[in-house]
Design an enzyme around this catalytic site. Structure first.
Site, PDB file in Angstrom:
ATOM      1  CG  ASP A  58      48.173  54.373  54.650  1.00 45.19           C
ATOM      2  OD1 ASP A  58      48.954  53.746  54.316  1.00 45.19           O
ATOM      3  OD2 ASP A  58      47.336  55.213  53.953  1.00 45.19           O
ATOM      4  CB  ILE A  59      49.398  48.826  54.782  1.00 47.92           C
ATOM      5  CG1 ILE A  59      49.342  49.361  53.413  1.00 47.92           C
ATOM      6  CG2 ILE A  59      48.190  47.865  55.065  1.00 47.92           C
ATOM      7  CD1 ILE A  59      49.603  48.390  52.484  1.00 47.92           C
ATOM      8  CB  SER A 124      47.296  40.159  39.572  1.00 46.58           C
ATOM      9  OG  SER A 124      46.750  40.109  38.526  1.00 46.58           O
ATOM     10  CE1 TYR A 149      46.756  45.847  40.936  1.00 44.90           C
ATOM     11  CE2 TYR A 149      46.964  44.571  39.022  1.00 44.90           C
ATOM     12  CZ  TYR A 149      46.713  44.569  40.313  1.00 44.90           C
ATOM     13  OH  TYR A 149      45.974  43.582  41.086  1.00 44.90           O
ATOM     14  CE  LYS A 153      48.327  43.460  43.520  1.00 52.66           C
ATOM     15  NZ  LYS A 153      47.908  43.338  44.673  1.00 52.66           N
ATOM     16  NE  ARG A 231      41.517  39.517  30.276  1.00 56.94           N
ATOM     17  CZ  ARG A 231      41.883  39.650  29.045  1.00 56.94           C
ATOM     18  NH1 ARG A 231      41.784  38.750  28.190  1.00 56.94           N
ATOM     19  NH2 ARG A 231      42.423  40.790  28.563  1.00 56.94           N
ATOM     20  CD  GLU A 291      48.895  51.749  24.859  1.00 51.37           C
ATOM     21  OE1 GLU A 291      48.212  52.936  24.724  1.00 51.37           O
ATOM     22  OE2 GLU A 291      50.041  51.514  25.216  1.00 51.37           O
TER      23      GLU A 291
HETATM   24  P1  NAD Z   1      39.631  47.434  46.495  1.00 50.37           P
HETATM   25  O1  NAD Z   1      40.090  48.591  45.997  1.00 50.37           O
HETATM   26  O2  NAD Z   1      38.053  47.305  46.544  1.00 50.37           O
HETATM   27  O3  NAD Z   1      40.325  47.006  47.906  1.00 50.37           O
HETATM   28  C1  NAD Z   1      41.465  47.572  48.452  1.00 50.37           C
HETATM   29  C2  NAD Z   1      41.349  48.001  49.497  1.00 50.37           C
HETATM   30  O4  NAD Z   1      42.403  48.542  50.228  1.00 50.37           O
HETATM   31  C3  NAD Z   1      40.446  49.339  49.751  1.00 50.37           C
HETATM   32  O5  NAD Z   1      39.132  49.160  50.530  1.00 50.37           O
HETATM   33  C4  NAD Z   1      41.298  50.506  50.035  1.00 50.37           C
HETATM   34  O6  NAD Z   1      40.660  51.552  50.727  1.00 50.37           O
HETATM   35  C5  NAD Z   1      42.443  49.721  50.706  1.00 50.37           C
HETATM   36  N1  NAD Z   1      43.633  50.480  50.650  1.00 50.37           N
HETATM   37  C6  NAD Z   1      44.462  50.782  49.862  1.00 50.37           C
HETATM   38  N2  NAD Z   1      45.447  51.353  50.166  1.00 50.37           N
HETATM   39  C7  NAD Z   1      45.606  51.172  51.278  1.00 50.37           C
HETATM   40  C8  NAD Z   1      46.448  51.579  52.227  1.00 50.37           C
HETATM   41  N3  NAD Z   1      47.818  51.989  52.135  1.00 50.37           N
HETATM   42  N4  NAD Z   1      46.222  51.180  53.482  1.00 50.37           N
HETATM   43  C9  NAD Z   1      45.134  50.409  54.105  1.00 50.37           C
HETATM   44  N5  NAD Z   1      44.037  50.298  53.323  1.00 50.37           N
HETATM   45  C10 NAD Z   1      44.362  50.824  51.771  1.00 50.37           C
HETATM   46  O7  NAD Z   1      40.210  46.360  45.573  1.00 50.37           O
HETATM   47  P2  NAD Z   1      40.042  44.495  45.503  1.00 50.37           P
HETATM   48  O8  NAD Z   1      39.407  44.478  44.091  1.00 50.37           O
HETATM   49  O9  NAD Z   1      39.338  44.199  46.725  1.00 50.37           O
HETATM   50  O10 NAD Z   1      41.507  43.913  45.393  1.00 50.37           O
HETATM   51  C11 NAD Z   1      41.982  43.665  46.809  1.00 50.37           C
HETATM   52  C12 NAD Z   1      43.291  43.085  46.227  1.00 50.37           C
HETATM   53  O11 NAD Z   1      43.347  42.037  45.311  1.00 50.37           O
HETATM   54  C13 NAD Z   1      44.276  44.212  45.563  1.00 50.37           C
HETATM   55  O12 NAD Z   1      45.751  43.942  46.128  1.00 50.37           O
HETATM   56  C14 NAD Z   1      44.197  43.882  44.125  1.00 50.37           C
HETATM   57  O13 NAD Z   1      45.448  44.259  43.430  1.00 50.37           O
HETATM   58  C15 NAD Z   1      44.193  42.505  44.180  1.00 50.37           C
HETATM   59  N6  NAD Z   1      43.451  41.889  42.852  1.00 50.37           N
HETATM   60  C16 NAD Z   1      42.409  42.343  42.537  1.00 50.37           C
HETATM   61  C17 NAD Z   1      41.822  41.864  41.190  1.00 50.37           C
HETATM   62  C18 NAD Z   1      40.446  42.221  40.888  1.00 50.37           C
HETATM   63  O14 NAD Z   1      40.047  42.286  39.755  1.00 50.37           O
HETATM   64  N7  NAD Z   1      39.711  43.048  41.613  1.00 50.37           N
HETATM   65  C19 NAD Z   1      42.569  41.018  40.480  1.00 50.37           C
HETATM   66  C20 NAD Z   1      43.684  40.451  40.948  1.00 50.37           C
HETATM   67  C21 NAD Z   1      44.328  41.045  42.053  1.00 50.37           C
HETATM   68  C1  UD1 Z   2      42.541  43.877  34.112  1.00 52.75           C
HETATM   69  C2  UD1 Z   2      43.847  43.861  34.449  1.00 52.75           C
HETATM   70  C3  UD1 Z   2      44.552  42.995  35.452  1.00 52.75           C
HETATM   71  C4  UD1 Z   2      43.772  42.989  36.732  1.00 52.75           C
HETATM   72  C5  UD1 Z   2      42.195  42.821  36.457  1.00 52.75           C
HETATM   73  C6  UD1 Z   2      41.173  43.059  37.630  1.00 52.75           C
HETATM   74  C7  UD1 Z   2      44.713  44.815  32.188  1.00 52.75           C
HETATM   75  C8  UD1 Z   2      45.771  44.292  31.047  1.00 52.75           C
HETATM   76  N1  UD1 Z   2      44.707  43.731  33.185  1.00 52.75           N
HETATM   77  O1  UD1 Z   2      42.179  42.603  33.688  1.00 52.75           O
HETATM   78  O2  UD1 Z   2      45.991  43.079  35.638  1.00 52.75           O
HETATM   79  O3  UD1 Z   2      44.087  42.008  37.682  1.00 52.75           O
HETATM   80  O4  UD1 Z   2      41.824  44.116  35.573  1.00 52.75           O
HETATM   81  O5  UD1 Z   2      41.374  44.451  38.135  1.00 52.75           O
HETATM   82  O6  UD1 Z   2      44.353  45.942  32.329  1.00 52.75           O
HETATM   83  N2  UD1 Z   2      36.417  44.981  28.297  1.00 52.75           N
HETATM   84  C9  UD1 Z   2      35.482  45.637  27.505  1.00 52.75           C
HETATM   85  N3  UD1 Z   2      34.533  46.813  27.821  1.00 52.75           N
HETATM   86  C10 UD1 Z   2      34.828  47.435  29.015  1.00 52.75           C
HETATM   87  C11 UD1 Z   2      35.738  46.893  30.010  1.00 52.75           C
HETATM   88  C12 UD1 Z   2      36.368  45.682  29.690  1.00 52.75           C
HETATM   89  O7  UD1 Z   2      35.222  45.308  26.322  1.00 52.75           O
HETATM   90  O8  UD1 Z   2      34.204  48.495  29.359  1.00 52.75           O
HETATM   91  C13 UD1 Z   2      36.860  43.849  28.189  1.00 52.75           C
HETATM   92  C14 UD1 Z   2      38.641  44.044  28.274  1.00 52.75           C
HETATM   93  O9  UD1 Z   2      38.883  44.347  26.846  1.00 52.75           O
HETATM   94  C15 UD1 Z   2      38.854  42.473  28.483  1.00 52.75           C
HETATM   95  C16 UD1 Z   2      37.594  42.072  29.366  1.00 52.75           C
HETATM   96  O10 UD1 Z   2      36.536  42.763  29.227  1.00 52.75           O
HETATM   97  O11 UD1 Z   2      39.038  41.847  27.512  1.00 52.75           O
HETATM   98  C17 UD1 Z   2      37.851  42.065  30.810  1.00 52.75           C
HETATM   99  O12 UD1 Z   2      38.526  43.363  31.258  1.00 52.75           O
HETATM  100  P1  UD1 Z   2      38.750  43.816  32.579  1.00 52.75           P
HETATM  101  O13 UD1 Z   2      37.747  43.459  33.374  1.00 52.75           O
HETATM  102  O14 UD1 Z   2      38.926  45.170  32.674  1.00 52.75           O
HETATM  103  O15 UD1 Z   2      39.693  42.767  33.265  1.00 52.75           O
HETATM  104  P2  UD1 Z   2      41.340  42.367  32.525  1.00 52.75           P
HETATM  105  O16 UD1 Z   2      41.733  43.380  31.611  1.00 52.75           O
HETATM  106  O17 UD1 Z   2      41.361  40.977  32.229  1.00 52.75           O
END
Ligand code: NAD
Ligand code: UD1
Length: 338
Positions: A58-59, A124, A149, A153, A231, A291
């Site tokens: 864990d971090i 993000s 969230y 960030k 998006r 929302e």
């Molecule tokens: P993910 O949940 O798949 O990966 C995160 C990993 O971190 C997981 O494997 C989880 O087990 C691990 N983790 C969480 N807390 C931990 C801890 N305390 N110690 C060790 N490991 C821990 O998510 P992801 O989609 O791969 O996202 C990775 C990063 O990118 C995150 O910081 C997320 O906020 C950021 N990010 C993701 C998106 C997205 O859409 N997926 C968008 C913008 C930013």
């Molecule tokens: C969301 C987060 C963002 C995060 C990102 C990836 C918000 C406001 N933002 O982005 O901070 O980095 O996820 O984890 O929540 N949609 C549908 N039906 C669904 C799911 C999504 O219509 O079942 C629509 C949403 O309204 C949006 C688009 O698809 O317009 C993308 O949604 P999503 O994949 O959740 O990403 P974001 O909302 O852009």
């Protein structure tokens, strides 16, 4: 280089680990497996053809980190570990501050002790806030976010800035991701959300494979060309390659760089593209807005191209094909396939 990837068995971390291994780096994954499976480490090794080390830890645990830095001579850290569900973060803010913010502070403290001062951080697009004009440009600075969230960030970016001004030896890049989608082209790595997916692409894929009945499209009355939100969807392998590009240009100081394609796509365009590429119909219904959703945002991708010679190169078709291959080959994610 030997690179520590925190959150390395997660969605983006696992794809990045493959890219780093294939570029010849040694990779150590640190993950507490709270949102991922240990099977991922085997698949990374299988795809890259080179072994990866997985440390389950864990971090937020400084002893684990100190031991890790003693055992491995790490050159740089790519920091993905954290919680990421926007809705949940507003309902339960304390675990989000604890894991994301306090966890990052613990990591940075251990890095300081070990004299490892190079980090690429997963930020993000949400840090631009609720009122920024589109496309988002790095020079805008951060705005006011409406969820915990996003706040974590923004706070971490500020902590990194304070650290950089206190000690100019630190080399720091915050990568601001737009909307990562898709999977590794092998169909062996992909996104495996626990429970009902919050995000669009995994939901579409689960409807298509029969795990869910229909997609709810959140809002059809937005001020966008077809009324649904737009998006900047980016293939996860392009995003992964963005981390290699960032590591290649890391130098003392701090910077923030967008990782996006620069092209907005609507929810309806995504559904149509998926149906066209896979030939599978995705039943959907327009429902009320979710929302907190913004009508549209996308990246200005010019800086990434200028400063690190990186551009997203995979197509929308690639995003859909790779998502579908992953979903078909692993209908229940990593759970019962091995
Ligand atoms: P993910 O949940 O798949 O990966 C995160 C990993 O971190 C997981 O494997 C989880 O087990 C691990 N983790 C969480 N807390 C931990 C801890 N305390 N110690 C060790 N490991 C821990 O998510 P992801 O989609 O791969 O996202 C990775 C990063 O990118 C995150 O910081 C997320 O906020 C950021 N990010 C993701 C998106 C997205 O859409 N997926 C968008 C913008 C930013
Ligand atoms: C969301 C987060 C963002 C995060 C990102 C990836 C918000 C406001 N933002 O982005 O901070 O980095 O996820 O984890 O929540 N949609 C549908 N039906 C669904 C799911 C999504 O219509 O079942 C629509 C949403 O309204 C949006 C688009 O698809 O317009 C993308 O949604 P999503 O994949 O959740 O990403 P974001 O909302 O852009």
């Amino acid at each position: 280089m030997k690179i520590l990837v925190t959150g390395g068995t997660g969605y983006i971390g696992s794809h990045t680990a493959v890219v780093l291994l294939q570029a010849g780096h040694e990779v150590v994954l640190l993950d507490n497996l709270c949102n991922s499976s240990p099977v991922v480490a085997d698949r990374i090794t299988e795809i890259a053809g080179r072994p990866v080390t997985l440390i389950e830890g864990d971090i937020t645990d400084s002893d684990t980190l100190d031991q890790l830095f003693r055992q491995h001579s790490i050159d740089s850290v790519v920091h993905f570990a954290g919680f990421k569900a926007v809705g949940e973060s507003t309902q339960y803010p304390l675990p989000y501050f604890g894991n994301n913010v306090a966890g990052t502070i613990t990591l940075l403290t251990a890095m300081t002790k070990a004299n490892v001062k190079k980090i690429v951080f997963s930020s993000s697009a949400t840090v631009y806030g609720n009122t920024a004009p589109v496309p988002y440009v790095e020079s805008f600075g951060r705005g006011q976010t409406n969820n915990t969230y996003g706040l974590t960030k923004s706070m971490i970016e500020q902590i990194l800035e304070a650290l950089s001004s206190s000690d100019p030896e630190w080399s720091i890049i915050s990568l601001r991701y737009f909307n990562p989608v898709g999977a590794h082209e092998s169909g062996r790595l992909g996104e495996d959300p626990a429970g009902i997916p919050n995000n669009l692409m995994p939901f579409i894929a689960q409807v298509a494979v029969g795990r869910r009945k229909q997609l709810s499209i959140f809002g059809g009355d937005y001020p966008t060309p077809d009324g649904t939100c737009r998006r900047d969807y980016i293939h996860v392998m392009d995003l992964a390659e963005g981390h290699l590009a960032a590591l290649n240009i890391l130098k003392p100081g701090i910077d923030a760089i967008n990782l996006g394609t620069g092209r907005p796509l609507s929810v309806l365009e995504m559904v149509r593209a998926f149906e066209d590429v896979t030939g599978v119909k995705v039943p959907s219904q327009i429902v009320s807005r979710r929302e907190g959703d913004l009508p549209e945002f996308w990246a200005d991708a010019e800086k990434a191209s200028r400063v690190m010679s990186w551009k997203a190169k995979r197509s929308l078709n690639d995003m859909m094909e790779d998502t579908w291959r992953w979903q078909l080959n692993n209908p229940d994610g990593y759970k019962i396939t091995e």
